[in-house]
Design an enzyme around this catalytic site. Structure first.
Site, PDB file in Angstrom:
ATOM      1  N   LYS B  79      24.922  36.184 -57.741  1.00 19.44           N
ATOM      2  CA  LYS B  79      23.819  36.953 -57.164  1.00 19.44           C
ATOM      3  C   LYS B  79      23.876  36.828 -55.646  1.00 19.44           C
ATOM      4  O   LYS B  79      24.197  35.748 -55.128  1.00 19.44           O
ATOM      5  CB  LYS B  79      22.514  36.374 -57.717  1.00 19.44           C
ATOM      6  CG  LYS B  79      21.247  37.126 -57.373  1.00 19.44           C
ATOM      7  CD  LYS B  79      20.060  36.474 -58.106  1.00 19.44           C
ATOM      8  CE  LYS B  79      18.747  37.142 -57.807  1.00 19.44           C
ATOM      9  NZ  LYS B  79      17.623  36.500 -58.549  1.00 19.44           N
ATOM     10  N   SER B 154      14.592  39.711 -60.970  1.00 20.24           N
ATOM     11  CA  SER B 154      15.341  40.165 -59.830  1.00 20.24           C
ATOM     12  C   SER B 154      16.862  40.082 -59.994  1.00 20.24           C
ATOM     13  O   SER B 154      17.594  40.723 -59.245  1.00 20.24           O
ATOM     14  CB  SER B 154      14.938  39.371 -58.588  1.00 20.24           C
ATOM     15  OG  SER B 154      15.328  38.021 -58.717  1.00 20.24           O
ATOM     16  N   SER B 178      13.351  35.656 -63.244  1.00 19.07           N
ATOM     17  CA  SER B 178      14.385  36.519 -62.673  1.00 19.07           C
ATOM     18  C   SER B 178      15.768  36.385 -63.289  1.00 19.07           C
ATOM     19  O   SER B 178      16.640  37.211 -63.037  1.00 19.07           O
ATOM     20  CB  SER B 178      14.503  36.289 -61.165  1.00 19.07           C
ATOM     21  OG  SER B 178      13.483  37.000 -60.506  1.00 19.07           O
TER      22      SER B 178
END
Lengths: 97, 491
Positions: B79, B154, B178
Site C-alpha cells: 500500500k 482504504s 481498512s
C-alpha cells in the site's frame, strides 16, 4: 440546534492551518454538525469512574541504551525539501527585522 | 495455470524445485499488471527495474541454497502509505505526489532481507482516510468483481490487486477496518494483527493508537506466511510488542474441534444486509459441523464503537498530519509572503476534502471547551469496549461476525454523505479500539455474484487462533480452488 457555527469553523480552520474556501467552510460546517449529532450517542454511556484508554498496549516508558548510531545523511534528508539552501530547509522570513 | 494466479506457498515449492525462477514469476506479474491494471487501477507505481533486480538476487540465493526463507523470490506489493527506500510514497495525496521515501519501513526491510522483491505501490484512500478508495487524489480503483463498484478502502488497491492476480501478496494498513473491509469486498483474506504485533516504523501515520500493517492474500496459509515475515519486535517502534513470534503456519492444521465461537448479537442487528447475515451464519454452521461450539455473547458497548472511533481517529490524525507544512517534504504553496500563510495555503492546496474534514473534526474534538465532552468521553467509552471484549473472551475462543454490513457498493453511491460512508466501519472499528486481532475471509457470494466476508476476532496476540479457525473453514469449503474468481473482460 447549532453545535458548530460559522465562526467556530473559521476558528478551527485557523488552528488547523487550513485556508478553507467559502464553499468548503459551508460544507464542512454542515457535515461536522451531522457527525457531532451522531457522536452525541456517546452521552448515553455512563462513564463515571472509567479510566480513558489513550492506548491499548501494556507498555510504559520504553527505553533503549543511549548509544550513538548513524542517522540519515543530510543530503537524503534534504532531498524532498521544496526549497533548500546551503544545507538547510528554506522558509519565508518568520521574524521581522 | 499462469504463475501470477498461484499462491505464495505453491510458488515456494516451484521455486525450491527449480521449476520456475523469481525473475520469471516477477515478469509474469509485470505482464499481468500491464494487461489488467489499466481497467482496475490498483497500482500507483510499479518498481519494474528494481523488482527484477531483486528477483535476480533472490534466484542466486535459491540456486546457492543460501538463506532461503518462505518468501525468498516471491514478490510483494505494498500500500502506498508504506515507505520503500528510493520509491514514491504518495499516500494517494497531492501533498506527497512527488515525495520519494528516504528509507524502508521495517516491514519492507524485513521482506527485502528475506529476498522478496517489492513489486509496486498500491492505491488507497487519501492518507488511508475512507472506505472506498474514492478519496484517492491520484487514481480511481475499481472492484475486479464489478468494475462499477468500489474495491472498499482504504486498502482498496491491495485488495483489488490480489483479487485481480496482479499481486501474489500485499500489505495493507488497518485503522478502523481498512484491511478487512476491502478484503471482504474483493473476496480475499485480510488480517489486522494485534496492535503492536507488527512495527509501524515507516508507515505514514493516520491514527497512531489504531494503525496496524497486515497481510492481504489469496488464502489463509499465505496470510500466515506474510504475517510471520513482518511480525516481531522493532526497536524503532516503541509500541511494538517484545517477545517471540509464534509459528503461525503450525497452527493451520489444528482444526476447531472443541473451540467455542461466540456470536456477538450486536453485530447481527440493524443495518446488516440479510444476505450478509445469512452467509455469515452459514459459515458459522460449517465451523459447528467441524466440532466447534457456538454460543451467543453480548458486547453491550459495541454500538458506541463507531462514534468513539470517529472522535479518536480524527483527533490523532489532526495531530499526525500537522507535519505537512511545506517545509521539509511534500507540496509547497507558491508565493506565500509569511510562514503562517505558507502553512495555510500549502495544506489547503495539498489535502483533499475528506482529509480536511477529518483534520477539522479532530481539531474541534481536541480544542479547548470540547476536549472533555468529545475526545475524553470517547477514550472512556474505548475502555468499556475493551472490557466487553475481555469478558467475551472469558466465555469463548473467537468471535464470528460479518466483516462489512453490505457487499461492495457502487462508485459514487456514498460519496455525498460521509456519515453513511463511515457506517462501512461499523463492524471493524471495535477491534482497532480494543487493539485485538481480526481476520476477514471470503464466505460466499450474494445473488449478484459479489463477495461476502466473514470476520473472526480473537484475544490480543491470538492471530494463530484466528488463522487456525480461518484455515479450518477454508479447508472445509473446498479451499481457494473451489472459490469463484472475478471474470475480467480485459483478459
Amino acid at each position: 440546534m447549532a453545535i458548530i457555527e460559522r465562526k467556530d469553523v473559521e476558528h478551527i480552520a485557523r488552528l488547523a492551518r487550513l485556508a478553507l474556501s467559502e464553499e468548503e467552510k459551508e460544507l464542512i460546517q454542515r457535515q461536522l454538525e451531522t457527525i457531532l449529532e451522531y457522536a452525541a450517542i456517546l452521552n448515553e454511556v455512563n462513564t463515571d469512574g472509567v479510566e480513558p484508554s489513550a492506548h491499548v498496549v501494556a507498555l510504559t516508558n520504553v527505553l533503549r541504551p543511549d548509544v550513538r548510531r548513524p542517522s540519515m545523511p543530510k543530503e537524503k534528508a534534504l532531498a524532498n525539501a521544496p526549497e533548500a539552501r546551503d544545507g538547510y530547509f528554506y522558509v519565508p522570513r518568520i521574524l521581522d527585522e | 495455470m499462469e504463475l501470477h494466479a498461484l499462491r505464495a506457498h505453491q510458488l515456494r515449492e516451484l521455486l525450491d524445485k527449480g521449476e520456475i525462477s523469481s525473475v520469471e514469476l516477477t515478469k509474469s506479474l509485470l505482464a499481468r499488471i500491464e494487461a489488467v491494471d489499466p481497467a482496475i487501477g490498483a497500482y500507483l507505481s510499479v518498481r519494474e527495474k528494481e523488482a527484477l533486480q531483486e528477483a535476480e538476487a533472490a534466484d542466486r540465493r535459491i540456486r546457492e541454497g543460501r538463506d532461503v526463507g518462505p518468501l525468498t523470490g516471491i514478490p510483494v506489493s505494498v500500500k502506498d502509505n508504506i515507505s520503500v527506500d528510493g520509491s514514491p510514497t504518495t499516500c494517494a495525496s497531492k501533498m506527497l505526489e512527488h515525495y520519494i521515501s528516504p528509507y524502508d519501513a521495517t516491514v519492507v526491510a524485513r521482506l527485502k532481507a528475506q529476498g522478496a522483491p517489492i513489486l509496486g505501490k498500491l492505491n488507497l484512500d487519501e492518507f488511508a482516510m475512507g472506505s472506498s478508495t474514492e478519496t484517492s487524489a491520484l487514481k480511481l480503483t475499481r472492484n475486479p468483481w464489478d468494475l462499477e463498484r468500489v474495491p472498499g478502502g482504504s486498502s482498496g488497491g491491495p485488495a483489488a490487486a490480489v483479487a485481480a492476480d496482479t499481486a501474489v501478496l500485499a500489505l495493507g494498513s488497518d485503522t478502523g477496518g481498512s484491511i478487512r473491509q476491502p478484503a471482504a469486498f474483493c473476496g480475499i483474506v485480510g488480517l489486522k494483527p494485534t496492535y503492536g504485533r507488527v512495527s509501524r516504523y515507516g508507515l505514514v501515520a493516520f491514527a497512531s493508537s489504531l494503525d496496524q500493517i497486515g497481510p492481504m492474500t489469496k488464502d489463509v496459509r499465505d496470510a500466515a506466511l506474510l504475517l510471520a515475515a513482518i511480525a516481531g519486535h522493532d526497536p524503532l517502534d516503541s509500541t511494538s510488542i517484545p517477545g517471540e513470534v509464534p509459528d503461525f503456519a503450525a497452527e493451520l492444521d489444528k482444526g476447531v474441534d472443541g473451540l467455542v465461537i461466540g456470536l456477538p448479537k450486536e453485530f447481527f442487528g440493524e443495518g446488516i444486509a440479510p444476505e450478509v447475515k445469512d452467509a455469515v451464519l452459514a459459515a458459522v454452521r460449517v465451523l459447528e459441523g467441524l466440532g466447534a461450539k457456538v454460543q451467543e455473547v453480548s458486547l453491550p458497548h459495541a454500538r458506541y464503537a463507531l462514534a468513539a472511533y470517529h472522535m479518536i481517529a480524527p483527533a490523532e490524525a489532526s495531530s499526525n498530519l500537522g507535519r505537512f507544512d511545506g517545509v521539509r517534504f511534500g507540496h509547497r504553496a507558491k508565493e506565500a509572503e509569511d510562514v503562517v500563510t505558507l502553512f495555510e495555503k500549502t495544506r489547503q492546496e495539498g489535502f483533499g476534502l475528506e482529509v480536511k474534514r477529518r483534520i477539522m473534526l479532530g481539531t474541534f474534538a481536541l480544542s479547548a471547551g470540547y476536549y472533555d465532552q468529545y475526545y475524553l468521553k470517547a477514550l472512556k467509552v474505548r475502555t468499556l469496549i475493551r472490557q466487553d471484549f475481555e469478558k467475551a473472551f472469558q466465555q469463548c475462543d473467537v468471535l464470528a461476525t460479518p466483516t462489512a454490513p453490505t457487499v461492495a457498493f457502487r462508485i459514487g453511491e456514498k460519496w455525498e454523505n460521509p456519515l453513511e460512508m463511515y457506517q462501512s466501519d461499523l463492524l471493524t472499528a471495535p477491534a482497532n479500539l480494543a487493539g485485538i486481532p481480526a481476520i476477514s475471509i471470503p464466505c460466499g457470494l450474494n445473488g449478484e455474484g459479489l463477495p461476502i466476508g466473514l470476520q473472526l476476532l480473537g484475544p490480543a496476540l491470538g492471530e494463530g487462533l484466528l488463522l487456525r479457525v480461518a484455515a479450518a473453514y477454508e479447508g472445509a469449503t473446498g479451499g481457494v480452488e473451489s472459490r469463484p474468481k472475478p471474470r475480467l473482460e480485459v483478459e
